[in-house]
Design a protein around this motif. Structure first.
Motif, PDB file in Angstrom:
ATOM      1  N   LEU A  23       0.825  -1.209   0.000  1.00 46.47           N
ATOM      2  CA  LEU A  23       0.000   0.000   0.000  1.00 46.47           C
ATOM      3  C   LEU A  23       0.857   1.257   0.000  1.00 46.47           C
ATOM      4  N   LEU A  24       1.958   1.231   0.733  1.00 48.02           N
ATOM      5  CA  LEU A  24       2.850   2.387   0.703  1.00 48.02           C
ATOM      6  C   LEU A  24       3.393   2.622  -0.705  1.00 48.02           C
ATOM      7  N   ALA A  25       3.743   1.520  -1.393  1.00 48.37           N
ATOM      8  CA  ALA A  25       4.285   1.652  -2.746  1.00 48.37           C
ATOM      9  C   ALA A  25       3.215   2.065  -3.746  1.00 48.37           C
ATOM     10  N   ALA A  26       1.976   1.614  -3.546  1.00 47.36           N
ATOM     11  CA  ALA A  26       0.905   1.905  -4.505  1.00 47.36           C
ATOM     12  C   ALA A  26       0.444   3.354  -4.440  1.00 47.36           C
ATOM     13  N   ARG A  27       0.583   3.998  -3.286  1.00 49.02           N
ATOM     14  CA  ARG A  27       0.205   5.406  -3.110  1.00 49.02           C
ATOM     15  C   ARG A  27      -1.243   5.664  -3.541  1.00 49.02           C
ATOM     16  N   VAL A  28      -2.147   4.893  -2.996  1.00 47.42           N
ATOM     17  CA  VAL A  28      -3.556   5.025  -3.350  1.00 47.42           C
ATOM     18  C   VAL A  28      -4.344   5.819  -2.319  1.00 47.42           C
ATOM     19  N   CYS A  29      -3.680   6.281  -1.257  1.00 49.29           N
ATOM     20  CA  CYS A  29      -4.379   7.017  -0.208  1.00 49.29           C
ATOM     21  C   CYS A  29      -3.376   7.919   0.497  1.00 49.29           C
ATOM     22  N   PRO A  30      -3.842   8.836   1.339  1.00 47.71           N
ATOM     23  CA  PRO A  30      -2.903   9.714   2.055  1.00 47.71           C
ATOM     24  C   PRO A  30      -1.949   8.922   2.935  1.00 47.71           C
ATOM     25  N   GLN A  31      -0.705   9.369   2.971  1.00 49.02           N
ATOM     26  CA  GLN A  31       0.324   8.761   3.814  1.00 49.02           C
ATOM     27  C   GLN A  31       0.920   9.850   4.698  1.00 49.02           C
ATOM     28  N   ILE A  32       0.821   9.656   5.993  1.00 52.69           N
ATOM     29  CA  ILE A  32       1.337  10.632   6.946  1.00 52.69           C
ATOM     30  C   ILE A  32       2.561  10.039   7.628  1.00 52.69           C
ATOM     31  N   ALA A  33       3.713  10.631   7.398  1.00 54.00           N
ATOM     32  CA  ALA A  33       4.957  10.202   8.041  1.00 54.00           C
ATOM     33  C   ALA A  33       5.158  11.031   9.303  1.00 54.00           C
ATOM     34  N   SER A  34       5.212  10.359  10.435  1.00 58.89           N
ATOM     35  CA  SER A  34       5.378  11.062  11.694  1.00 58.89           C
ATOM     36  C   SER A  34       6.733  11.759  11.752  1.00 58.89           C
ATOM     37  N   ARG A  35       6.726  12.925  12.350  1.00 61.32           N
ATOM     38  CA  ARG A  35       7.973  13.654  12.556  1.00 61.32           C
ATOM     39  C   ARG A  35       8.404  13.606  14.025  1.00 61.32           C
ATOM     40  N   ARG A  36       7.902  12.593  14.741  1.00 60.95           N
ATOM     41  CA  ARG A  36       8.315  12.377  16.130  1.00 60.95           C
ATOM     42  C   ARG A  36       9.401  11.306  16.158  1.00 60.95           C
ATOM     43  N   PRO A  37      10.653  11.660  16.314  1.00 60.76           N
ATOM     44  CA  PRO A  37      11.712  10.638  16.354  1.00 60.76           C
ATOM     45  C   PRO A  37      11.728   9.921  17.691  1.00 60.76           C
ATOM     46  N   ASP A  38      12.166   8.681  17.668  1.00 60.44           N
ATOM     47  CA  ASP A  38      12.387   7.973  18.920  1.00 60.44           C
ATOM     48  C   ASP A  38      13.558   8.638  19.643  1.00 60.44           C
ATOM     49  N   PRO A  39      13.447   8.863  20.935  1.00 61.50           N
ATOM     50  CA  PRO A  39      14.446   9.684  21.633  1.00 61.50           C
ATOM     51  C   PRO A  39      15.692   8.914  22.033  1.00 61.50           C
ATOM     52  N   GLY A  40      16.730   9.676  22.397  1.00 59.29           N
ATOM     53  CA  GLY A  40      17.920   9.134  23.024  1.00 59.29           C
ATOM     54  C   GLY A  40      18.835   8.366  22.089  1.00 59.29           C
ATOM     55  N   PRO A  41      19.893   7.781  22.654  1.00 66.85           N
ATOM     56  CA  PRO A  41      20.847   7.014  21.838  1.00 66.85           C
ATOM     57  C   PRO A  41      20.206   5.847  21.100  1.00 66.85           C
ATOM     58  N   LEU A  42      19.243   5.157  21.734  1.00 65.09           N
ATOM     59  CA  LEU A  42      18.581   4.046  21.045  1.00 65.09           C
ATOM     60  C   LEU A  42      17.798   4.548  19.839  1.00 65.09           C
ATOM     61  N   GLY A  43      17.108   5.662  20.001  1.00 60.56           N
ATOM     62  CA  GLY A  43      16.382   6.225  18.868  1.00 60.56           C
ATOM     63  C   GLY A  43      17.301   6.639  17.740  1.00 60.56           C
ATOM     64  N   GLU A  44      18.444   7.232  18.097  1.00 59.74           N
ATOM     65  CA  GLU A  44      19.423   7.635  17.084  1.00 59.74           C
ATOM     66  C   GLU A  44      19.977   6.412  16.349  1.00 59.74           C
ATOM     67  N   LEU A  45      20.232   5.329  17.096  1.00 57.16           N
ATOM     68  CA  LEU A  45      20.790   4.126  16.487  1.00 57.16           C
ATOM     69  C   LEU A  45      19.822   3.504  15.485  1.00 57.16           C
ATOM     70  N   VAL A  46      18.578   3.286  15.898  1.00 52.93           N
ATOM     71  CA  VAL A  46      17.631   2.609  15.000  1.00 52.93           C
ATOM     72  C   VAL A  46      17.216   3.512  13.853  1.00 52.93           C
ATOM     73  N   SER A  47      17.226   4.830  14.070  1.00 51.91           N
ATOM     74  CA  SER A  47      16.924   5.747  12.972  1.00 51.91           C
ATOM     75  C   SER A  47      17.960   5.618  11.861  1.00 51.91           C
ATOM     76  N   GLY A  48      19.233   5.505  12.235  1.00 57.71           N
ATOM     77  CA  GLY A  48      20.274   5.307  11.224  1.00 57.71           C
ATOM     78  C   GLY A  48      20.131   3.981  10.515  1.00 57.71           C
ATOM     79  N   ILE A  49      19.809   2.921  11.262  1.00 55.94           N
ATOM     80  CA  ILE A  49      19.639   1.600  10.640  1.00 55.94           C
ATOM     81  C   ILE A  49      18.527   1.640   9.598  1.00 55.94           C
ATOM     82  N   SER A  50      17.467   2.395   9.863  1.00 56.67           N
ATOM     83  CA  SER A  50      16.334   2.438   8.932  1.00 56.67           C
ATOM     84  C   SER A  50      16.724   2.970   7.566  1.00 56.67           C
ATOM     85  N   VAL A  51      17.795   3.758   7.487  1.00 52.82           N
ATOM     86  CA  VAL A  51      18.254   4.287   6.194  1.00 52.82           C
ATOM     87  C   VAL A  51      19.563   3.637   5.764  1.00 52.82           C
ATOM     88  N   GLY A  52      19.924   2.520   6.384  1.00 58.02           N
ATOM     89  CA  GLY A  52      21.086   1.764   5.934  1.00 58.02           C
ATOM     90  C   GLY A  52      22.397   2.167   6.555  1.00 58.02           C
TER      91      GLY A  52
END
Length: 731
Positions: free
Chosen positions: A488-517
């Motif tokens: 569904l994300l790839a098909a783009r058939v409806c509104p998609q809202i990407a949250s701008r609330r990052p997960d906090p702290g060192p753990l949030g920073e670590l997994v945020s980087g992993i999500s983009v490789g």
């Protein structure tokens, strides 16, 4: 003949059946405790029974649709319910009589599916009856005669029904319907019963192996297979004429065949009424290639039903439950991406919401705001652990939410599990038309939805209702077939809202980087992230036990019972079996007198495929093994314990999906390299709330997996099914 499982389908992310070793492992080593079984439950309607009731409803729905189609089918008649004469088209293409473009026609929009039948009240008995003793005894005798393990008797009787013994004598390859049995083992069983008559070209064998391969593909996430992939897999299983075998399976109605346009790189599937459709009318796209897919009716119907339901949500205006000015007021009060989510939900029947753990505050605020505006608002989580965590977020939203006084009822919006909502064991119940009594449903952990669960959700929504699918796109996909959220994300058939609330702290920073490789080093002044290098498997086990029992409680303040170990697989020297044995010895030693378990043991209970509920053993008696799972009492009959319960100090990442713990120890032994991928690492690392320890024995394979190894592709049809029903402008 041994059928003891070793690793689950997750252990090596099994591929399609054209990869023989992966296919063999998917069938031979799929673990029922990872992917489920018909386990029983406690004295109240529990999560497990809810899953069973939902599966029963799905089977009944499929039987109704099959009955509607039951009429004489001549050779070449349509077999899938689509307008194209698919079987004739396949034969024409394969024979070279016609080019693919000449036989491919765009499908007409599917009619709206009638509302589901009203759900029957849940039965008072919560433990599914085991097969009758005499049936099991008869099956045991047949298994013994064929040299198969007699311990399979109860499972075989459950799979084949009352006439299981007679069915096995008539067709020994029916044994392939039992989880964990492979074709080679079924062949040996058949030879013992039939003698020289059991040959590789036996029609019964060909039919059973074809179905088995498609079931293994479903276990690997595919809803269908390309024709060439299936014939290659049949060749590997020794079927003499694989193409003829597939044609016979199609003619007999065992499988369905489809022709779908093959998208070119960067070119979307043509939308009905859009530029792509005009191209076809002008004849400019006549040479567009198609791919011929084959699938089991069960998953084909589910995917078609899902597409119909999603198209209905996208194409119909949501019920006007509150004035637009009120929606805008609460959206403005929420602000940021939370406000964008509220605005999107106000005007659309289907909305996607993406983000990490912190982003869940936005669906919570949405539900509180909608409830304050008078909507019947509900959330559904993947399991009871997620349900409890989100209920706490809703309470927080009640005091700091979207600027709406929650005067629509003291109880506020409801939270259920997906299985409980669908079965009626939880949630608002259903109306006379069989639709859920709600106006807004937010499904959490949406990447864990397979096509069957997603189809049931969409079919259950009333006209004018709103559906929000919320989840983290970086986590592992569902254990069951499909990749609904990603499609569904790839098909783009409806509104998609990407949250701008990052997960906090060192753990949030670590997994945020992993999500983009990117696997970044992060500053962790509070020891939020600790790397523990190891040289071999023995040291990995030792260090893991040391972390759980001593280091994490002493240095971080998280007790052992709140620390979860995650490792890539069940088998091997550092799999869940080895780690659980070592952890039990230190944390709850005992003789394991109740089927290997003792009171106080941490367990992972799987009421169905892809569902894992952490819990503890309470006791055992004549009724079975008594568990406490997320506050629910569960009783698992003795004959089902082996299938659905395993020790739970250590889990796989798929088992851990949808749950979080204060502390997590991720174990990466040297033999884990083939199982590592970016989604696996992201899922495992993001299960930690306060502290993450990584027992690291894979050296540079870890950053390589994060940077280069994406999720294995799955063959699904949802984007193609949606394309003719939803205009491109809707995206």
């Amino acid at each position: 003949m041994s059928t003891e499982p070793s690793e689950t389908a997750e252990d090596a992310e099994p591929g399609t059946p054209d990869e023989p070793t992966r296919t063999e492992r998917a069938g031979a080593e799929a673990d029922p405790a990872e992917q489920g079984g018909d386990a029983a439950e406690g004295r109240q309607v529990s999560e497990a029974e809810a899953e069973l009731l939902a599966q029963r409803a799905e089977r009944e729905r499929i039987e109704r649709r099959k009955a509607e189609r039951r009429e004489p089918i001549e050779a070449g008649a349509k077999l899938s319910g689509r307008a194209a004469d698919l079987l004739a088209a396949v034969r024409a293409v394969e024979s070279g009589e016609k080019p693919v473009a000449a036989v491919f026609e765009e499908a007409a929009p599917a009619p709206r599916r009638p509302a589901p039948e009203p759900a029957r009240p849940a039965p008072p008995v919560t433990v599914e009856a085991a097969p009758a003793t005499e049936v099991v005894a008869a099956v045991r005798a047949v298994l013994a005669r064929g040299g198969a393990p007699e311990t399979l008797a109860a499972q075989t009787a459950g799979a084949l029904g009352e006439g299981a013994a007679e069915a096995l004598r008539a067709d020994p390859w029916q044994l392939l319907r039992v989880t964990g049995v492979r074709p080679a083992q079924a062949d040996g069983f058949a030879r013992a019963l039939l003698g020289s008559a059991a040959g590789p070209d036996d029609a019964r064998r060909v039919r059973a192996v074809t179905g088995w391969l498609l079931e293994q593909a479903a276990a690997a996430g595919h809803t269908a297979l390309e024709m060439s992939v299936l014939t290659a897999a049949l060749d590997q299983q020794g079927v003499p004429d694989s193409e003829e075998a597939v044609r016979n399976a199609i003619s007999d109605g065992d499988v369905l065949v489809f022709q779908d346009p093959m998208p070119e790189a960067g070119v979307p599937v043509p939308q009905r009424g859009g530029a792509g459709a005009q191209e076809r009318e002008d004849g400019a796209d006549e040479a567009r290639p198609v791919r011929v897919l084959v699938g089991l009716e069960r998953y084909a119907m589910a995917e078609e039903s899902l597409a119909d339901g999603l198209a209905r949500l996208v194409g119909s205006a949501p019920r006007q439950d509150a004035p637009g000015a009120e929606w805008e007021r609460v959206a403005a009060s929420a602000g940021g991406s939370g406000g964008e989510l509220i605005r999107a939900v106000a005007g659309h029947g289907l909305v996607l919401h993406t983000g990490g753990q912190a982003s869940l505050a936005e669906p919570a605020a949405l539900l509180r705001a909608a409830h304050g505006l008078g909507l019947r608002a509900w959330a559904a989580a993947h399991g009871p652990t997620g349900r409890a965590r989100f209920a706490a977020l809703l309470e927080a939203a009640a005091t700091g939410g979207a600027g709406v006084a929650d005067d629509a009822g003291a109880e506020g919006p409801g939270v259920a599990t997906v299985a409980g909502l669908l079965s009626g064991a939880e949630g608002p119940g259903r109306d006379a038309d069989g639709a859920l009594r709600l106006d807004l449903l937010v499904v959490l952990d949406a990447p864990q939805l397979d096509v069957e669960a997603a189809a049931l959700v969409t079919e259950s929504l009333p006209d004018g209702a709103r559906l929000v699918l919320a989840g983290d796109p970086g986590v592992l996909w569902s254990v069951g077939p499909g990749r609904v959220f990603a499609d569904l994300l790839a098909a783009r058939v409806c509104p998609q809202i990407a949250s701008r609330r990052p997960d906090p702290g060192p753990l949030g920073e670590l997994v945020s980087g992993i999500s983009v490789g990117e696997l970044n080093q992060v500053a962790a002044p509070g020891k939020e992230v600790v790397i523990v290098p190891v040289r071999d498997a023995g040291e990995a086990v030792h260090r893991t036990v040391q972390l759980v029992v001593d280091s994490v409680p002493r240095a971080i303040g998280v007790p052992a019972e709140e620390t979860q170990v995650i490792t890539p697989g069940h088998g091997g020297a550092v799999g869940t079996r080895a780690l659980n044995a070592a952890l039990k010895e230190r944390l709850n030693p005992g003789p394991g007198r109740f089927g290997g378990f003792d009171p106080g043991d941490r367990i992972a209970y799987s009421p169905a495929r892809g569902r894992t509920v952490p819990g503890r053993v309470v006791q055992a008696d004549a009724d079975g093994l008594h568990l406490s799972c997320a506050g629910e009492a569960v009783v698992v009959p003795q004959e089902r314990v082996e299938q659905s319960v395993r020790h739970g100090w250590a889990l796989t990442a798929h088992q851990a999906a949808g749950c979080r713990w204060p502390a997590v120890v991720v174990v990466l032994p040297g033999d884990a390299v083939p199982a590592l991928s970016r989604p696996w690492v992201y899922t495992a690392f993001s299960r930690a709330d306060r502290h993450l320890s990584v027992v690291h024995g894979v050296e540079q394979a870890l950053p390589h997996a994060v940077a280069e190894v994406a999720a294995k592709p799955r063959t699904t049809r949802l984007p193609v099914l949606l394309a003719p029903q939803i205009p491109a402008a809707a995206g």
